[in-house]
Design a protein around this motif. Structure first.
Motif, mmCIF file in Angstrom:
data_model
loop_
_atom_site.group_PDB
_atom_site.id
_atom_site.type_symbol
_atom_site.label_atom_id
_atom_site.label_comp_id
_atom_site.label_asym_id
_atom_site.label_seq_id
_atom_site.Cartn_x
_atom_site.Cartn_y
_atom_site.Cartn_z
ATOM 1 N N SER A 1 10.136 7.177 1.524
ATOM 2 C CA SER A 1 8.971 6.388 1.937
ATOM 3 C C SER A 1 8.588 6.911 3.313
ATOM 4 O O SER A 1 9.245 7.797 3.868
ATOM 5 C CB SER A 1 9.308 4.905 2.012
ATOM 6 N N ASN B 1 8.278 -7.944 0.098
ATOM 7 C CA ASN B 1 8.667 -6.557 0.316
ATOM 8 C C ASN B 1 8.359 -6.045 1.725
ATOM 9 O O ASN B 1 9.068 -5.184 2.235
ATOM 10 C CB ASN B 1 7.942 -5.677 -0.718
ATOM 11 N N THR C 1 0.799 -1.236 0.000
ATOM 12 C CA THR C 1 0.000 0.000 0.000
ATOM 13 C C THR C 1 0.826 1.278 0.000
ATOM 14 O O THR C 1 0.281 2.357 -0.230
ATOM 15 C CB THR C 1 -0.945 0.039 1.226
ATOM 16 N N TYR D 1 17.454 -4.113 13.037
ATOM 17 C CA TYR D 1 17.002 -4.045 11.641
ATOM 18 C C TYR D 1 18.069 -4.670 10.747
ATOM 19 O O TYR D 1 17.787 -5.491 9.873
ATOM 20 C CB TYR D 1 16.746 -2.585 11.243
ATOM 21 N N MET E 1 2.008 -9.632 8.128
ATOM 22 C CA MET E 1 3.023 -10.582 7.649
ATOM 23 C C MET E 1 3.939 -11.068 8.777
ATOM 24 O O MET E 1 4.746 -11.961 8.574
ATOM 25 C CB MET E 1 3.865 -9.935 6.539
ATOM 26 N N ARG F 1 -1.403 -4.204 6.611
ATOM 27 C CA ARG F 1 -2.200 -4.369 7.837
ATOM 28 C C ARG F 1 -3.387 -3.421 7.882
ATOM 29 O O ARG F 1 -4.427 -3.760 8.434
ATOM 30 C CB ARG F 1 -1.319 -4.136 9.076
HETATM 31 N N1 LIG Z 1 12.806 3.106 2.282
HETATM 32 C C1 LIG Z 1 14.080 2.757 2.412
HETATM 33 O O1 LIG Z 1 14.967 3.608 2.553
HETATM 34 C C2 LIG Z 1 14.463 1.306 2.340
HETATM 35 C C3 LIG Z 1 15.817 0.978 2.152
HETATM 36 C C4 LIG Z 1 16.172 -0.362 2.096
HETATM 37 C C5 LIG Z 1 15.228 -1.349 2.216
HETATM 38 N N2 LIG Z 1 13.922 -0.997 2.419
HETATM 39 C C6 LIG Z 1 12.952 -2.090 2.563
HETATM 40 O O2 LIG Z 1 11.942 -1.965 1.587
HETATM 41 C C7 LIG Z 1 10.726 -2.499 2.081
HETATM 42 C C8 LIG Z 1 9.617 -1.475 1.926
HETATM 43 O O3 LIG Z 1 9.990 -0.329 2.671
HETATM 44 P P1 LIG Z 1 9.282 1.092 2.489
HETATM 45 O O4 LIG Z 1 10.304 2.084 2.889
HETATM 46 O O5 LIG Z 1 8.619 1.177 1.171
HETATM 47 O O6 LIG Z 1 8.212 1.022 3.673
HETATM 48 P P2 LIG Z 1 6.839 1.834 3.900
HETATM 49 O O7 LIG Z 1 6.713 3.004 3.018
HETATM 50 O O8 LIG Z 1 6.784 2.022 5.390
HETATM 51 O O9 LIG Z 1 5.734 0.759 3.471
HETATM 52 C C9 LIG Z 1 5.683 -0.468 4.112
HETATM 53 C C10 LIG Z 1 4.548 -1.268 3.512
HETATM 54 O O10 LIG Z 1 4.519 -2.543 4.169
HETATM 55 C C11 LIG Z 1 3.318 -2.681 4.904
HETATM 56 N N3 LIG Z 1 3.635 -3.398 6.121
HETATM 57 C C12 LIG Z 1 4.417 -3.012 7.158
HETATM 58 N N4 LIG Z 1 4.431 -3.952 8.113
HETATM 59 C C13 LIG Z 1 3.644 -4.954 7.656
HETATM 60 C C14 LIG Z 1 3.241 -6.195 8.200
HETATM 61 N N5 LIG Z 1 3.629 -6.606 9.424
HETATM 62 N N6 LIG Z 1 2.405 -6.986 7.474
HETATM 63 C C15 LIG Z 1 1.974 -6.589 6.254
HETATM 64 N N7 LIG Z 1 2.319 -5.422 5.689
HETATM 65 C C16 LIG Z 1 3.144 -4.617 6.396
HETATM 66 C C17 LIG Z 1 2.799 -1.265 5.115
HETATM 67 O O11 LIG Z 1 1.387 -1.204 5.311
HETATM 68 P P3 LIG Z 1 0.756 -1.303 6.802
HETATM 69 O O12 LIG Z 1 1.531 -0.389 7.670
HETATM 70 O O13 LIG Z 1 -0.685 -0.939 6.640
HETATM 71 O O14 LIG Z 1 0.915 -2.740 7.208
HETATM 72 C C18 LIG Z 1 3.189 -0.642 3.783
HETATM 73 O O15 LIG Z 1 2.291 -1.014 2.771
HETATM 74 C C19 LIG Z 1 10.998 -2.916 3.526
HETATM 75 O O16 LIG Z 1 11.299 -4.284 3.592
HETATM 76 C C20 LIG Z 1 12.225 -2.085 3.887
HETATM 77 O O17 LIG Z 1 12.983 -2.660 4.914
HETATM 78 C C21 LIG Z 1 13.512 0.290 2.472
#
Ligand SMILES: NC(=O)c1ccc[n+]([C@@H]2O[C@H](COP(=O)([O-])OP(=O)(O)OC[C@H]3O[C@@H](n4cnc5c(N)ncnc54)[C@H](OP(=O)(O)O)[C@@H]3O)[C@@H](O)[C@H]2O)c1
Length: 233
Positions: free
Chosen positions: A186, A86, A9, A151, A60, A32
């Protein structure tokens, strides 16, 4: 193609969904927040009325919910071509100072989520002799950063999972790609006072997924490391 995206989302997951839908693929996703899931199903159904969009509420970090999500997606889609593990949570901290339970929570959401969902979905792929699994790792999967804490431990573990999976699925025609993004705009970065161009856009990560998907069956992108042009923060 039929694609599953966990955590679809917001942020990187949503960007991957947007891009794959624009290329004609079908998407199942979860998160969630019920409100966010319903709003996105409505948005995507309106924009892509001829494609399948399935949104489910699922934590998840809870094995039973992951397995129910898998059952439901298989029921709707029958064939799964791409799985994007993801969903992830980032709780900054240091091992000695972070709250008790931080490691367990992040191992649940960042590692076990991918492990349990993959164990349900990958057998369909091995049976059909094709498929592609992406694991959203991080540059924190290969380097310890200040305030990375648990993390970073969970993301090292996810990269380990991804490498093992790559070896296991190699003879079955199923590709496995580990994506290691650096700082990407994000929710995790909301309120951070930095110029927009200092971090990557979520769509940059989505582009790398599409590029890997588009390779011929004889090639697999095993790892993708993407950093902001000016380097890590
Ligand atoms: N942004 C960065 O700088 C970065 C860098 C390296 C890696 N990553 C990785 O990329 C991935 C996505 O990150 P993002 O920055 O795009 O995060 P984000 O914007 O916070 O989005 C996270 C997404 O995952 C969902 N989510 C979180 N916890 C969940 C759970 N327990 N069950 C199901 N859905 C869940 C959230 O929706 P709900 O809250 O409604 O559940 C949301 O849709 C993650 O694995 C993160 O570690 C991000």
């Amino acid at each position: 193609m039929n694609v599953i995206i966990t955590g679809g989302t917001k942020g990187i997951g949503k960007a991957i969904g947007d891009l794959l839908l624009s290329k004609g693929h079908n998407i199942s996703f979860c998160a969630r927040s019920k409100d966010d899931v319903e709003a996105l199903v409505e948005e995507w159904n309106k924009a892509y009325p001829d494609q399948m969009v399935i949104g489910e509420v699922c934590d998840m970090g809870v094995q039973e919910e992951v397995e129910s999500f898998a059952v439901s997606v298989i029921h709707h889609m029958k064939q799964i071509d791409v799985l994007v593990n993801n969903a992830g949570v980032f709780l900054p901290g240091e091992i000695l100072k972070e709250e008790a339970g931080a490691l367990e929570q992040m191992i649940n959401v960042n590692l076990y989520s991918a492990y349990h969902l993959t164990r349900k979905i990958a057998p369909l792929m091995t049976e059909q002799g094709s498929g592609h699994i992406f694991n959203m790792c991080s540059v924190a999967s290969i380097k310890a950063y200040p305030n990375g804490g648990s993390y970073s431990i969970s993301k090292f573990a996810l990269l380990g999972f991804s490498k093992v999976l790559r070896e296991e699925l190699k003879p079955h025609g199923v590709k496995v790609t580990s994506i290691l993004p650096g700082a990407t705009w994000s929710n995790s970065w909301a309120g951070v006072d930095l110029p927009r161009e200092r971090l990557m856009e979520a769509n940059d990560i989505a582009l790398s997924v599409v590029n890997a998907i588009n390779m011929s069956p004889s090639a697999v992108v095993e790892e993708i490391i993407v950093r902001p042009q000016l380097g890590d923060l």
